[in-house]
Design a protein around this motif. Structure first.
Motif, PDB file in Angstrom:
ATOM      1  N   ASP A 221      14.556  40.964 -23.338  1.00 27.20           N
ATOM      2  CA  ASP A 221      13.897  39.793 -22.733  1.00 27.20           C
ATOM      3  C   ASP A 221      12.482  39.410 -23.268  1.00 27.20           C
ATOM      4  OD1 ASP A 221      13.269  37.739 -21.087  1.00 27.20           O
ATOM      5  OD2 ASP A 221      13.709  38.851 -19.119  1.00 27.20           O
ATOM      6  N   ASP A 222      12.292  38.181 -23.788  1.00 25.96           N
ATOM      7  CA  ASP A 222      10.920  37.799 -24.437  1.00 25.96           C
ATOM      8  C   ASP A 222       9.780  37.729 -23.591  1.00 25.96           C
ATOM      9  OD1 ASP A 222      12.446  37.738 -26.914  1.00 25.96           O
ATOM     10  OD2 ASP A 222      12.805  35.362 -26.712  1.00 25.96           O
ATOM     11  N   GLU A 223      10.088  37.514 -22.206  1.00 26.96           N
ATOM     12  CA  GLU A 223       9.004  37.174 -21.158  1.00 26.96           C
ATOM     13  C   GLU A 223       8.938  38.745 -20.610  1.00 26.96           C
ATOM     14  OE1 GLU A 223       9.233  34.198 -18.499  1.00 26.96           O
ATOM     15  OE2 GLU A 223       9.768  32.634 -19.806  1.00 26.96           O
ATOM     16  N   LEU A 224       7.629  39.211 -20.524  1.00 25.99           N
ATOM     17  CA  LEU A 224       7.303  40.357 -19.581  1.00 25.99           C
ATOM     18  C   LEU A 224       7.403  40.070 -18.060  1.00 25.99           C
ATOM     19  CD1 LEU A 224       4.161  41.554 -21.487  1.00 25.99           C
ATOM     20  CD2 LEU A 224       6.247  42.645 -21.531  1.00 25.99           C
ATOM     21  N   GLN A 225       7.945  41.191 -17.576  1.00 26.32           N
ATOM     22  CA  GLN A 225       7.887  41.050 -16.095  1.00 26.32           C
ATOM     23  C   GLN A 225       6.869  41.979 -15.656  1.00 26.32           C
ATOM     24  OE1 GLN A 225       9.935  39.011 -14.698  1.00 26.32           O
ATOM     25  NE2 GLN A 225      10.731  38.073 -16.699  1.00 26.32           N
ATOM     26  N   SER A 226       6.880  42.253 -14.389  1.00 22.78           N
ATOM     27  CA  SER A 226       5.852  43.138 -13.820  1.00 22.78           C
ATOM     28  C   SER A 226       6.500  43.688 -12.488  1.00 22.78           C
ATOM     29  CB  SER A 226       4.755  42.555 -13.413  1.00 22.78           C
ATOM     30  OG  SER A 226       4.717  41.462 -12.482  1.00 22.78           O
ATOM     31  N   ILE A 227       5.751  45.118 -12.161  1.00 26.63           N
ATOM     32  CA  ILE A 227       6.276  45.828 -11.156  1.00 26.63           C
ATOM     33  C   ILE A 227       4.883  46.222 -10.434  1.00 26.63           C
ATOM     34  CG2 ILE A 227       6.695  47.884 -12.446  1.00 26.63           C
ATOM     35  CD1 ILE A 227       8.633  48.798 -10.403  1.00 26.63           C
ATOM     36  N   VAL A 228       4.921  46.156  -9.039  1.00 28.83           N
ATOM     37  CA  VAL A 228       3.800  46.248  -8.405  1.00 28.83           C
ATOM     38  C   VAL A 228       3.729  47.717  -7.648  1.00 28.83           C
ATOM     39  CG1 VAL A 228       2.159  45.294  -6.379  1.00 28.83           C
ATOM     40  CG2 VAL A 228       3.154  43.981  -7.953  1.00 28.83           C
ATOM     41  N   LEU A 229       2.787  48.561  -7.959  1.00 28.28           N
ATOM     42  CA  LEU A 229       2.921  49.865  -7.235  1.00 28.28           C
ATOM     43  C   LEU A 229       1.481  50.131  -6.775  1.00 28.28           C
ATOM     44  CD1 LEU A 229       4.293  51.891 -10.325  1.00 28.28           C
ATOM     45  CD2 LEU A 229       5.566  50.985  -8.693  1.00 28.28           C
ATOM     46  N   GLN A 230       1.392  50.785  -5.609  1.00 27.01           N
ATOM     47  CA  GLN A 230       0.222  51.151  -5.005  1.00 27.01           C
ATOM     48  C   GLN A 230       0.063  52.551  -5.286  1.00 27.01           C
ATOM     49  OE1 GLN A 230       0.131  51.634  -0.613  1.00 27.01           O
ATOM     50  NE2 GLN A 230      -1.989  50.682  -0.760  1.00 27.01           N
ATOM     51  N   VAL A 231      -1.059  52.839  -5.890  1.00 22.43           N
ATOM     52  CA  VAL A 231      -1.502  54.088  -6.612  1.00 22.43           C
ATOM     53  C   VAL A 231      -2.209  54.967  -5.362  1.00 22.43           C
ATOM     54  CG1 VAL A 231      -2.135  52.927  -8.744  1.00 22.43           C
ATOM     55  CG2 VAL A 231      -3.895  53.319  -7.164  1.00 22.43           C
ATOM     56  N   ASN A 232      -2.078  56.251  -5.554  1.00 15.05           N
ATOM     57  CA  ASN A 232      -2.528  57.197  -4.506  1.00 15.05           C
ATOM     58  C   ASN A 232      -4.054  57.266  -4.310  1.00 15.05           C
ATOM     59  OD1 ASN A 232      -3.483  58.993  -6.414  1.00 15.05           O
ATOM     60  ND2 ASN A 232      -1.317  59.604  -6.603  1.00 15.05           N
ATOM     61  N   ILE A 233      -4.691  57.591  -3.274  1.00 11.16           N
ATOM     62  CA  ILE A 233      -6.005  57.542  -3.136  1.00 11.16           C
ATOM     63  C   ILE A 233      -6.677  58.387  -4.327  1.00 11.16           C
ATOM     64  CG2 ILE A 233      -8.106  58.269  -1.732  1.00 11.16           C
ATOM     65  CD1 ILE A 233      -6.184  58.070   0.642  1.00 11.16           C
ATOM     66  N   GLY A 234      -6.178  59.461  -4.657  1.00  9.74           N
ATOM     67  CA  GLY A 234      -6.901  60.164  -5.862  1.00  9.74           C
ATOM     68  C   GLY A 234      -6.918  59.590  -7.244  1.00  9.74           C
ATOM     69  N   THR A 235      -5.939  58.925  -7.552  1.00  8.21           N
ATOM     70  CA  THR A 235      -5.776  57.911  -8.761  1.00  8.21           C
ATOM     71  C   THR A 235      -6.736  56.952  -8.520  1.00  8.21           C
ATOM     72  OG1 THR A 235      -3.451  58.523  -9.050  1.00  8.21           O
ATOM     73  CG2 THR A 235      -4.372  56.603 -10.374  1.00  8.21           C
ATOM     74  N   PHE A 236      -6.802  56.062  -7.272  1.00 12.18           N
ATOM     75  CA  PHE A 236      -7.648  54.980  -7.030  1.00 12.18           C
ATOM     76  C   PHE A 236      -9.180  55.440  -7.319  1.00 12.18           C
ATOM     77  CE2 PHE A 236     -10.258  52.210  -4.621  1.00 12.18           C
ATOM     78  CZ  PHE A 236     -10.105  51.007  -5.114  1.00 12.18           C
ATOM     79  N   LEU A 237      -9.398  56.712  -6.855  1.00 12.25           N
ATOM     80  CA  LEU A 237     -10.848  57.205  -6.892  1.00 12.25           C
ATOM     81  C   LEU A 237     -11.178  57.299  -8.413  1.00 12.25           C
ATOM     82  CD1 LEU A 237     -11.115  60.026  -4.236  1.00 12.25           C
ATOM     83  CD2 LEU A 237     -12.305  57.753  -4.287  1.00 12.25           C
ATOM     84  N   ALA A 238     -10.432  57.798  -9.124  1.00 14.11           N
ATOM     85  CA  ALA A 238     -10.679  58.157 -10.713  1.00 14.11           C
ATOM     86  C   ALA A 238     -10.904  56.514 -11.222  1.00 14.11           C
ATOM     87  CB  ALA A 238      -9.235  58.513 -11.306  1.00 14.11           C
ATOM     88  N   GLY A 239      -9.778  55.506 -10.956  1.00 15.66           N
ATOM     89  CA  GLY A 239     -10.273  54.113 -11.497  1.00 15.66           C
ATOM     90  C   GLY A 239     -11.385  53.608 -11.140  1.00 15.66           C
ATOM     91  N   PHE A 240     -11.791  53.755  -9.736  1.00 18.58           N
ATOM     92  CA  PHE A 240     -13.174  53.239  -9.145  1.00 18.58           C
ATOM     93  C   PHE A 240     -14.246  53.768  -9.941  1.00 18.58           C
ATOM     94  CE2 PHE A 240     -16.549  53.122  -6.110  1.00 18.58           C
ATOM     95  CZ  PHE A 240     -16.589  52.022  -5.659  1.00 18.58           C
ATOM     96  N   MET A 241     -14.387  55.319  -9.935  1.00 20.18           N
ATOM     97  CA  MET A 241     -15.466  55.967 -10.679  1.00 20.18           C
ATOM     98  C   MET A 241     -15.314  55.662 -11.884  1.00 20.18           C
ATOM     99  SD  MET A 241     -16.849  57.536  -8.306  1.00 20.18           S
ATOM    100  CE  MET A 241     -17.929  58.467  -9.360  1.00 20.18           C
ATOM    101  N   ALA A 242     -14.306  55.555 -12.718  1.00 20.31           N
ATOM    102  CA  ALA A 242     -14.349  54.909 -14.115  1.00 20.31           C
ATOM    103  C   ALA A 242     -14.881  53.567 -14.367  1.00 20.31           C
ATOM    104  CB  ALA A 242     -13.112  54.884 -14.603  1.00 20.31           C
ATOM    105  N   PHE A 243     -14.403  52.743 -13.193  1.00 18.99           N
ATOM    106  CA  PHE A 243     -14.987  51.174 -13.375  1.00 18.99           C
ATOM    107  C   PHE A 243     -16.688  51.418 -13.232  1.00 18.99           C
ATOM    108  CE2 PHE A 243     -16.375  47.365 -11.106  1.00 18.99           C
ATOM    109  CZ  PHE A 243     -15.928  46.447 -11.993  1.00 18.99           C
ATOM    110  N   VAL A 244     -17.018  52.037 -12.141  1.00 21.27           N
ATOM    111  CA  VAL A 244     -18.663  52.322 -12.089  1.00 21.27           C
ATOM    112  C   VAL A 244     -19.285  53.108 -13.380  1.00 21.27           C
ATOM    113  CG1 VAL A 244     -20.399  53.436 -10.456  1.00 21.27           C
ATOM    114  CG2 VAL A 244     -18.122  52.196  -9.579  1.00 21.27           C
ATOM    115  N   GLY A 245     -18.460  53.947 -13.706  1.00 17.31           N
ATOM    116  CA  GLY A 245     -19.361  54.623 -14.756  1.00 17.31           C
ATOM    117  C   GLY A 245     -19.337  53.966 -16.170  1.00 17.31           C
ATOM    118  N   TRP A 246     -18.289  52.894 -16.392  1.00 20.97           N
ATOM    119  CA  TRP A 246     -18.313  52.283 -17.383  1.00 20.97           C
ATOM    120  C   TRP A 246     -19.527  51.277 -17.777  1.00 20.97           C
ATOM    121  CZ3 TRP A 246     -16.421  52.117 -22.218  1.00 20.97           C
ATOM    122  CH2 TRP A 246     -15.126  52.420 -22.296  1.00 20.97           C
TER     123      TRP A 246
END
Length: 547
Positions: A221-246
């Protein structure tokens, strides 16, 4: 389970612990020798946590748990360690250290030192110091806790792009292509008791006409689709800390990529040399005049501070509330002038009284490390330019180098990943200090032998911990080909990469462009002004008198 990886992991953490203790003892100020035990424990364990976070990446690469064969049919290349558990532990520990332990210990240490609030810390009891730290830490917890809770509530979904492939069913393939079983597996038996042996990949027959038929019928399929997933709290903390740290790593890391090699080279260029009588007299006179001028400025600053305290204008907060912008700037300029004076005095002594005691190998070691630092910085810039920033990488570059070395010397590529990742942390520290020394936007916290207070230790450990996760994320992106089977690729490369709101910064490489821009600007700036120079003490004195 790979026992070599387990032993290597234990050895790495023991080494980090020993190095942390050594750095603490080597740099600590004598005033803290028999004091501040809890802050010291936080600093040492924070050092282990920061180093361990970065070293988890090469361990994850060596563990290879993302390789499909690790599901059971080809486990020879798999380490067997539960890297997902390791990463989750570190994802939780970093915000605990950055937002709980380090601020609390800093508040407590500053109160104990009589620097937090003159009205409550001087002459206060243990309970008053503890209460002060708890009150301030409570404010931090409320602000950070609400921010994280609201962010997780509204931004914890990861919109992962996927591409669909459509093909005919197996039954249709049997009719249209080959009316025989497609996948042929030859069972193997034990020659002694005729027991069925465990499955091996060699039992699968080579691809036949039917297999090729299935592949030929598949349509993308030439068009990209997407799937929505809710990440767990630990993974979100990593993303949040990475965003602040960047925000810190993009600026300080970019500056450090240029400043660290230059400072190491300048250590060799400006190495101690024996002075004749005329040079000695001129240098001594210059230092004496600078000392007298700074003593005068220091006395006037003290009189001004004492005068404000007498009028009731006391410092309102640990963050410097109550001081005007001009007052903060003058104070930071004074601290910079004192720091650079101390450095010049040390250099003067190494060229005169301590000339015969100075280790002549140190400048040459700095030159050697400086050459290596130049090579690593150039490699990083090239890797960013030809692999990270282009939508389709031009060349794998370092990925190919790591894989090539692994072919003839196992784990050498993994060790090189550790070197490149750790180098970025050193760049962030150097960039922070260089930025503060040149532009005076915040208080300097240099690491000096036998002169470093615990507040400076905790500031630097907090900075390193903030930059640790951005370094891991950046390295997992830069070395995506080499680390394709690492567990962290599924975390940073998929779940965190496409988090709502944050994804726009990461998918568009906003922070990487900022990092590269600061590197380029720093190269231009340091080419024109390679030496750190302090503000003239006479100018500081005149500015104080004119206010």
């Amino acid at each position: 389970m790979d026992w070599f990886l387990i032993i290597a992991t234990l050895a790495a953490f023991i080494i980090l612990l020993v190095v942390g203790f050594y750095i603490l003892i080597y740099y600590s100020h004598p005033d803290d020798k028999n004091d501040a035990y809890f802050p010291k424990a936080v600093v040492v364990l924070g050092f282990v946590l920061a180093g361990g976070t970065v070293l988890l990446l090469p361990l994850d690469v060596a563990n290879n748990e993302g390789y499909p064969g690790c599901d059971g049919f080809d486990t020879e290349l798999c380490g067997g360690l539960n890297m997902e558990l390791f990463w989750n532990i570190f994802f939780w520990l970093i915000p605990i250290w950055v937002f709980l332990l380090i601020p609390f210990m800093t508040f407590y240490y500053e109160a104990d030192d009589g620097m937090l609030m003159a009205g409550t810390s001087i002459g206060g009891e243990y309970k008053s110091k503890l209460r002060t730290a708890v009150v301030w830490e409570g404010g931090v917890v409320i602000v950070v806790g609400l921010s994280m809770a609201l962010a997780y509530l509204f931004l914890s979904n990861s919109d992962v792009p996927i591409r669909e492939y459509n093909g005919i069913s197996i039954s249709d393939t049997l009719v249209q292509v080959e009316p025989n079983p497609i996948y042929q597996v030859t069972p193997q038996f034990n020659g002694t008791n005729s027991a069925l042996l465990p499955f091996q990949p060699t039992q699968i027959a080579p691809m036949g006409t039917a297999d090729l038929g299935v592949l030929n019928q598949v349509q993308k399929d030439d068009e990209l689709q997407s799937i929505v997933l809710q990440v767990n709290i630990g993974t979100f903390l990593a993303g949040f800390m990475a965003f602040v740290g960047w925000f810190f790593f993009a600026v300080f890391g970019g500056i450090g990529l240029a400043a660290l090699p230059l400072d190491l080279i300048l250590t060799f260029v400006n190495r101690p040399r024996h002075m004749d009588a005329v040079e000695f007299a001129e240098a001594q006179q210059s230092i004496r005049e600078r000392v007298n001028d700074l003593v005068t400025v220091g006395e006037e600053l003290k009189l001004e501070i004492d005068g404000k305290e007498g009028e009731g204008e006391k410092k309102k907060s640990w963050f410097g509330g109550g001081q005007t912008r001009e007052e903060k700037k003058i104070m930071n300029e004074f601290r910079r002038a004192v720091f650079l004076l101390e450095k010049d005095v040390e250099d003067f002594q190494n060229c005169s009284a301590n000339y015969n005691k100075t280790n002549p190998l140190i400048p040459f070691a700095a030159l050697l490390f400086g050459i290596f630092a130049i090579i690593i910085s150039i490699c990083w810039v090239v890797q960013i330019a030809i692999y990270v920033l282009p939508e389709e990488p031009i060349h794998p570059f370092l990925n190919t180098y790591f894989a090539w070395f692994d072919n003839w010397f196992p784990l050498f590529g993994v060790l090189t990943v550790a070197i490149f990742a750790t180098y970025l942390l050193f760049c962030a520290i150097k960039g922070c200090f260089k930025f503060g020394l040149r532009f005076l936007f915040f208080t300097l916290h240099p690491m000096e032998v036998n002169k470093t207070y615990m507040s400076s230790f905790m500031f630097n450990i907090g900075l390193v911990l903030l930059c640790a996760l951005p370094v891991v994320q950046f390295c997992s992106t830069a070395f995506a080909d080499y680390a394709r089977y690492a567990t962290v690729q599924q975390v940073f490369g998929t779940q965190i990469q496409y988090l709502q709101f944050f994804r726009y910064f990461w998918t568009n490489n906003i922070f990487v462009y900022i990092l590269l821009s600061f590197t380029a600007l720093t190269i231009l700036y340091l080419t024109c002004k390679p030496r750190d120079r302090s503000t003239n003490a006479i100018d500081l004195r005149d500015r104080l008198k004119s206010r």
